[in-house]
Design a protein around this motif. Structure first.
Motif, PDB file in Angstrom:
ATOM      1  N   LEU A 114       1.377  18.039  13.450  1.00  0.00           N
ATOM      2  CA  LEU A 114       2.580  18.806  13.154  1.00  0.00           C
ATOM      3  C   LEU A 114       3.706  18.133  12.820  1.00  0.00           C
ATOM      4  O   LEU A 114       4.220  18.287  11.716  1.00  0.00           O
ATOM      5  N   GLU A 115       4.143  17.073  13.477  1.00  0.00           N
ATOM      6  CA  GLU A 115       5.140  16.348  13.052  1.00  0.00           C
ATOM      7  C   GLU A 115       5.126  15.715  11.853  1.00  0.00           C
ATOM      8  O   GLU A 115       5.844  15.683  11.099  1.00  0.00           O
ATOM      9  N   GLY A 116       3.701  14.882  11.554  1.00  0.00           N
ATOM     10  CA  GLY A 116       3.364  14.385  10.471  1.00  0.00           C
ATOM     11  C   GLY A 116       3.374  15.134   9.165  1.00  0.00           C
ATOM     12  O   GLY A 116       3.779  14.860   8.036  1.00  0.00           O
ATOM     13  N   ILE A 117       3.167  16.649   9.258  1.00  0.00           N
ATOM     14  CA  ILE A 117       3.099  17.638   8.330  1.00  0.00           C
ATOM     15  C   ILE A 117       4.614  17.887   7.957  1.00  0.00           C
ATOM     16  O   ILE A 117       4.908  17.855   6.661  1.00  0.00           O
ATOM     17  N   PHE A 118       5.453  17.807   8.898  1.00  0.00           N
ATOM     18  CA  PHE A 118       6.947  18.458   8.611  1.00  0.00           C
ATOM     19  C   PHE A 118       7.570  17.419   8.542  1.00  0.00           C
ATOM     20  O   PHE A 118       8.777  17.606   7.922  1.00  0.00           O
ATOM     21  N   TYR A 119       7.705  16.386   8.888  1.00  0.00           N
ATOM     22  CA  TYR A 119       8.443  15.021   8.891  1.00  0.00           C
ATOM     23  C   TYR A 119       8.215  14.294   7.796  1.00  0.00           C
ATOM     24  O   TYR A 119       6.985  13.676   7.950  1.00  0.00           O
ATOM     25  N   GLN A 120       8.847  14.059   6.902  1.00  0.00           N
ATOM     26  CA  GLN A 120       8.530  13.287   5.710  1.00  0.00           C
ATOM     27  C   GLN A 120       9.295  12.076   5.792  1.00  0.00           C
ATOM     28  O   GLN A 120      10.493  12.095   5.607  1.00  0.00           O
ATOM     29  N   GLN A 121       8.428  10.949   6.044  1.00  0.00           N
ATOM     30  CA  GLN A 121       8.878   9.292   6.140  1.00  0.00           C
ATOM     31  C   GLN A 121       9.252   8.842   4.582  1.00  0.00           C
ATOM     32  O   GLN A 121       8.548   9.377   3.693  1.00  0.00           O
ATOM     33  N   PRO A 122       9.994   8.041   4.467  1.00  0.00           N
ATOM     34  CA  PRO A 122      10.466   7.351   3.177  1.00  0.00           C
ATOM     35  C   PRO A 122       8.878   6.894   2.695  1.00  0.00           C
ATOM     36  O   PRO A 122       7.977   6.123   3.570  1.00  0.00           O
ATOM     37  N   LYS A 123       8.690   7.021   1.567  1.00  0.00           N
ATOM     38  CA  LYS A 123       7.258   6.501   0.813  1.00  0.00           C
ATOM     39  C   LYS A 123       7.427   5.021   0.847  1.00  0.00           C
ATOM     40  O   LYS A 123       8.272   4.454   0.126  1.00  0.00           O
ATOM     41  N   VAL A 124       6.014   4.443   1.234  1.00  0.00           N
ATOM     42  CA  VAL A 124       5.883   3.151   1.302  1.00  0.00           C
ATOM     43  C   VAL A 124       5.081   2.735   0.058  1.00  0.00           C
ATOM     44  O   VAL A 124       3.908   3.370  -0.314  1.00  0.00           O
ATOM     45  N   VAL A 125       5.471   1.945  -0.771  1.00  0.00           N
ATOM     46  CA  VAL A 125       4.533   1.569  -2.017  1.00  0.00           C
ATOM     47  C   VAL A 125       3.978   0.188  -1.627  1.00  0.00           C
ATOM     48  O   VAL A 125       4.514  -0.785  -1.473  1.00  0.00           O
ATOM     49  N   ILE A 126       2.504   0.076  -1.797  1.00  0.00           N
ATOM     50  CA  ILE A 126       1.723  -1.169  -1.722  1.00  0.00           C
ATOM     51  C   ILE A 126       1.470  -1.547  -3.131  1.00  0.00           C
ATOM     52  O   ILE A 126       0.904  -0.884  -4.029  1.00  0.00           O
ATOM     53  N   ASP A 127       1.780  -2.940  -3.102  1.00  0.00           N
ATOM     54  CA  ASP A 127       1.357  -3.714  -4.436  1.00  0.00           C
ATOM     55  C   ASP A 127      -0.052  -3.417  -4.887  1.00  0.00           C
ATOM     56  O   ASP A 127      -1.133  -3.538  -4.184  1.00  0.00           O
ATOM     57  N   THR A 128      -0.291  -3.232  -6.228  1.00  0.00           N
ATOM     58  CA  THR A 128      -1.814  -3.024  -6.638  1.00  0.00           C
ATOM     59  C   THR A 128      -2.703  -3.990  -6.319  1.00  0.00           C
ATOM     60  O   THR A 128      -3.828  -4.095  -6.186  1.00  0.00           O
ATOM     61  N   LEU A 129      -2.151  -5.184  -6.186  1.00  0.00           N
ATOM     62  CA  LEU A 129      -3.140  -6.327  -5.774  1.00  0.00           C
ATOM     63  C   LEU A 129      -3.354  -6.502  -4.423  1.00  0.00           C
ATOM     64  O   LEU A 129      -4.678  -6.521  -4.251  1.00  0.00           O
ATOM     65  N   LEU A 130      -2.554  -6.010  -3.676  1.00  0.00           N
ATOM     66  CA  LEU A 130      -3.065  -5.639  -2.242  1.00  0.00           C
ATOM     67  C   LEU A 130      -4.069  -4.747  -2.022  1.00  0.00           C
ATOM     68  O   LEU A 130      -4.967  -4.684  -1.500  1.00  0.00           O
ATOM     69  N   LEU A 131      -3.812  -3.543  -2.884  1.00  0.00           N
ATOM     70  CA  LEU A 131      -4.653  -2.327  -2.953  1.00  0.00           C
ATOM     71  C   LEU A 131      -6.118  -2.882  -3.150  1.00  0.00           C
ATOM     72  O   LEU A 131      -6.946  -2.445  -2.846  1.00  0.00           O
ATOM     73  N   ASN A 132      -6.291  -3.612  -4.238  1.00  0.00           N
ATOM     74  CA  ASN A 132      -7.299  -4.345  -4.937  1.00  0.00           C
ATOM     75  C   ASN A 132      -8.099  -5.173  -3.757  1.00  0.00           C
ATOM     76  O   ASN A 132      -9.276  -4.960  -3.678  1.00  0.00           O
ATOM     77  N   ALA A 133      -7.440  -5.893  -3.200  1.00  0.00           N
ATOM     78  CA  ALA A 133      -7.940  -6.646  -2.012  1.00  0.00           C
ATOM     79  C   ALA A 133      -8.536  -5.804  -0.788  1.00  0.00           C
ATOM     80  O   ALA A 133      -9.288  -6.152  -0.345  1.00  0.00           O
ATOM     81  N   PHE A 134      -7.634  -4.651  -0.652  1.00  0.00           N
ATOM     82  CA  PHE A 134      -8.172  -4.043   0.597  1.00  0.00           C
ATOM     83  C   PHE A 134      -9.715  -3.041   0.278  1.00  0.00           C
ATOM     84  O   PHE A 134     -10.169  -2.852   0.863  1.00  0.00           O
ATOM     85  N   ALA A 135      -9.778  -2.981  -1.136  1.00  0.00           N
ATOM     86  CA  ALA A 135     -10.832  -2.020  -1.462  1.00  0.00           C
ATOM     87  C   ALA A 135     -12.141  -2.665  -1.173  1.00  0.00           C
ATOM     88  O   ALA A 135     -12.301  -3.881  -1.145  1.00  0.00           O
TER      89      ALA A 135
END
Length: 109
Positions: free
Chosen positions: A12-33
């Motif tokens: 419930l805390e996760g639903i109602f409490y909005q943390q600042p959005k973290v943006v991950i570099d697309t090169l890292l996302l490609n490496a994670f995939a």
């Protein structure tokens, strides 16, 4: 029962409490995939779509939310998260943490 109540409260805390959005570099996302496998033969598949990483859990992919540049959560709970780590040989591995239990998986493709 106490742990169930704690997990629900955290969700419930996760639903109602909005943390600042973290943006991950697309090169890292490609490496994670890719596909990761545990010693027990469990496989997890991740794919990138745009600026997001998705986890295949059944028929539908689930979008993951970044807590940091290498840690992503699924669902709204911080009790379940993935941490992507590059080893000393440059190979990606994954740590899956659920309810304070961590399992390590190796990237197989």
């Amino acid at each position: 029962i106490e742990s169930d109540v704690s997990a629900i409260a955290e969700d419930l805390e996760g639903i109602f409490y909005q943390q600042p959005k973290v943006v991950i570099d697309t090169l890292l996302l490609n490496a994670f995939a890719g596909t990761y496998q545990s010693a027990g033969e469990t496989k997890f598949i991740f794919s990138r779509k745009g600026n997001a990483l998705r986890f295949m859990d059944g028929a539908e992919p689930i979008e993951l939310y970044a807590l940091s540049s290498n840690t992503l959560v699924y669902g709204f709970s911080r009790r379940r998260y993935f941490t992507f780590i590059e080893d000393e040989k440059g190979k990606m591995k994954l740590q899956l943490t659920r309810n304070a239990v961590t399992t390590e998986l190796k990237k197989i493709d």
